[in-house]
Design a protein around this motif. Structure first.
Motif, PDB file in Angstrom:
ATOM      1  N   SER A 132      -3.376  -9.284  -5.394  1.00 47.35           N
ATOM      2  CA  SER A 132      -2.336  -8.388  -5.899  1.00 47.35           C
ATOM      3  C   SER A 132      -2.568  -7.976  -7.357  1.00 47.35           C
ATOM      4  CB  SER A 132      -0.955  -9.034  -5.756  1.00 47.35           C
ATOM      5  OG  SER A 132      -0.920 -10.290  -6.415  1.00 47.35           O
ATOM      6  N   SER A 136      -3.148  -3.896  -8.202  1.00 48.96           N
ATOM      7  CA  SER A 136      -2.032  -3.182  -8.817  1.00 48.96           C
ATOM      8  C   SER A 136      -2.490  -1.978  -9.639  1.00 48.96           C
ATOM      9  CB  SER A 136      -1.213  -4.138  -9.696  1.00 48.96           C
ATOM     10  OG  SER A 136      -2.035  -4.713 -10.704  1.00 48.96           O
ATOM     11  N   LEU A 139      -2.673   1.166  -7.550  1.00 48.87           N
ATOM     12  CA  LEU A 139      -1.491   1.599  -6.816  1.00 48.87           C
ATOM     13  C   LEU A 139      -1.126   3.073  -7.021  1.00 48.87           C
ATOM     14  CD1 LEU A 139       1.231  -1.192  -6.648  1.00 48.87           C
ATOM     15  CD2 LEU A 139      -0.039  -0.085  -4.798  1.00 48.87           C
ATOM     16  N   PRO A 140      -1.112   3.598  -8.256  1.00 48.05           N
ATOM     17  CA  PRO A 140      -0.765   5.019  -8.413  1.00 48.05           C
ATOM     18  C   PRO A 140      -1.675   5.936  -7.600  1.00 48.05           C
ATOM     19  CG  PRO A 140      -0.716   3.910 -10.529  1.00 48.05           C
ATOM     20  CD  PRO A 140      -1.319   2.937  -9.564  1.00 48.05           C
ATOM     21  N   GLU A 143      -0.933   5.408  -3.807  1.00 45.09           N
ATOM     22  CA  GLU A 143       0.333   6.026  -3.395  1.00 45.09           C
ATOM     23  C   GLU A 143       0.224   7.541  -3.379  1.00 45.09           C
ATOM     24  OE1 GLU A 143       3.160   4.212  -6.021  1.00 45.09           O
ATOM     25  OE2 GLU A 143       3.365   2.421  -4.761  1.00 45.09           O
ATOM     26  N   TYR A 146      -1.489   8.276  -0.163  1.00 43.45           N
ATOM     27  CA  TYR A 146      -0.536   8.105   0.940  1.00 43.45           C
ATOM     28  C   TYR A 146       0.411   9.302   1.018  1.00 43.45           C
ATOM     29  CZ  TYR A 146       3.608   6.466   3.409  1.00 43.45           C
ATOM     30  OH  TYR A 146       4.676   6.372   4.257  1.00 43.45           O
ATOM     31  N   LEU A 160       2.730  -7.531  -3.584  1.00 44.00           N
ATOM     32  CA  LEU A 160       2.396  -6.206  -4.094  1.00 44.00           C
ATOM     33  C   LEU A 160       3.551  -5.270  -3.729  1.00 44.00           C
ATOM     34  CD1 LEU A 160      -0.039  -4.650  -5.425  1.00 44.00           C
ATOM     35  CD2 LEU A 160      -0.598  -3.877  -3.117  1.00 44.00           C
ATOM     36  N   THR A 162       5.064  -1.731  -3.316  1.00 46.16           N
ATOM     37  CA  THR A 162       4.577  -0.359  -3.144  1.00 46.16           C
ATOM     38  C   THR A 162       5.378   0.368  -2.063  1.00 46.16           C
ATOM     39  OG1 THR A 162       2.658   0.989  -2.514  1.00 46.16           O
ATOM     40  CG2 THR A 162       2.821  -1.195  -1.531  1.00 46.16           C
ATOM     41  N   ILE A 164       3.901   2.206   0.063  1.00 40.74           N
ATOM     42  CA  ILE A 164       3.012   2.279   1.222  1.00 40.74           C
ATOM     43  C   ILE A 164       3.488   1.253   2.256  1.00 40.74           C
ATOM     44  CG2 ILE A 164       0.635   1.976   2.025  1.00 40.74           C
ATOM     45  CD1 ILE A 164      -0.238   2.719  -0.863  1.00 40.74           C
ATOM     46  N   VAL A 167       1.172  -2.594   4.763  1.00 45.35           N
ATOM     47  CA  VAL A 167       0.639  -3.638   3.881  1.00 45.35           C
ATOM     48  C   VAL A 167       0.826  -4.998   4.541  1.00 45.35           C
ATOM     49  CG1 VAL A 167       0.815  -4.756   1.632  1.00 45.35           C
ATOM     50  CG2 VAL A 167       1.163  -2.283   1.818  1.00 45.35           C
TER      51      VAL A 167
END
Length: 252
Positions: A132, A136, A139-140, A143, A146, A160, A162, A164, A167
């Motif tokens: 995690s 991290s 992540l931006p 996402e 996604y 984590l 998010t 999304i 996971v």
């Protein structure tokens, strides 16, 4: 007028003469209005008709020509351009040669930069596995992918947070002493990167080799399956010493 869009000078002259005329013209009128030689005018008119830039009609045995209205011509040219761009993209995909060599890379910062570059190229799917605190920072970007409609699947060790949905989370048991730091990234089911720590140094391999991409894809789902089984039946499996030892010795 039309030369900047790939038309010949004569084609441009004929179209301009027709689009600025208040009424349809026959071949003689086109010659007078465009300055295109009579010996060439029928050939040019035929090409413009084939390209959908002029309309034709026969009235009292006389062939008449009229220009496609300017706004309609603009829409047509824009559509043609987009179609050509798409063909170019398809040609690029078809001509891309799969590099099935295995490339190695050292240095954690270099590996992370390469992972971000691969993520940015994703067009269809992303499969990502790691810890995690490691994931991290991605992540931006994940996402955004996604939200763009790309299929993103994550297996993470540790929590984590998010948006999304797909996971799978493994919360390590205190007895999970053999868990090793690693990362798996698979892009569009055609390219993969695996990174791990050896002698305290991060090292990675990257390849488009189909057997290796398939192997690491299955390895990812192996981790997901074990995580979900362990989570759902933790009390049962942890009571069985033999099963517990096997699970705790798996890498995940």
């Amino acid at each position: 007028m039309l030369q900047q869009f790939g038309f010949t000078q004569y084609e441009s002259q004929v179209y301009q003469s027709l689009v600025t005329s208040e009424q349809p013209l026959d071949a003689t009128g086109v010659v007078k209005g465009s300055g295109v030689p009579r010996a060439k005018v029928y050939e040019v008119l035929h090409r413009l008709a084939e390209k959908g830039m002029i309309l034709e009609s026969t009235v009292e045995k006389k062939r008449l020509y009229s220009a496609l209205p300017v706004e309609s011509a603009i829409e047509k040219l824009k559509a043609d351009f987009e179609a050509n761009v798409q063909q170019l993209r398809e040609a690029k995909r078809k001509q891309t040669i799969t590099d099935d060599r295995v490339w190695t890379l050292k240095d954690n910062q270099s590996i992370q930069s390469l992972m971000k570059g691969l993520l940015e190229k994703a067009e269809q799917s992303v499969i990502l596995s790691g810890w995690s605190d490691d994931l991290s920072s991605y992540l931006p970007l994940l996402e955004n992918k996604y939200n763009d409609g790309i299929d993103v699947k994550i297996h993470v060790i540790g929590e984590l947070f998010t948006v999304i949905p797909d996971v799978s989370t493994l919360l390590p048991d205190t007895q999970h002493g053999t868990l090793e730091r690693s990362r798996i990234l698979i892009i569009d089911q055609r390219e993969m990167l695996f990174a791990g720590i050896e002698d305290t140094v991060w090292q990675a391999i990257r390849t488009q080799s189909k057997p290796l991409v398939k192997f690491f894809t299955e390895f990812f789902y192996h981790d997901v399956a074990l995580t979900e089984i362990t989570r759902k039946y933790k009390d049962i499996v942890m009571e069985d010493k033999a099963v517990r030892e096997v699970l705790l010795n798996l890498r995940y």
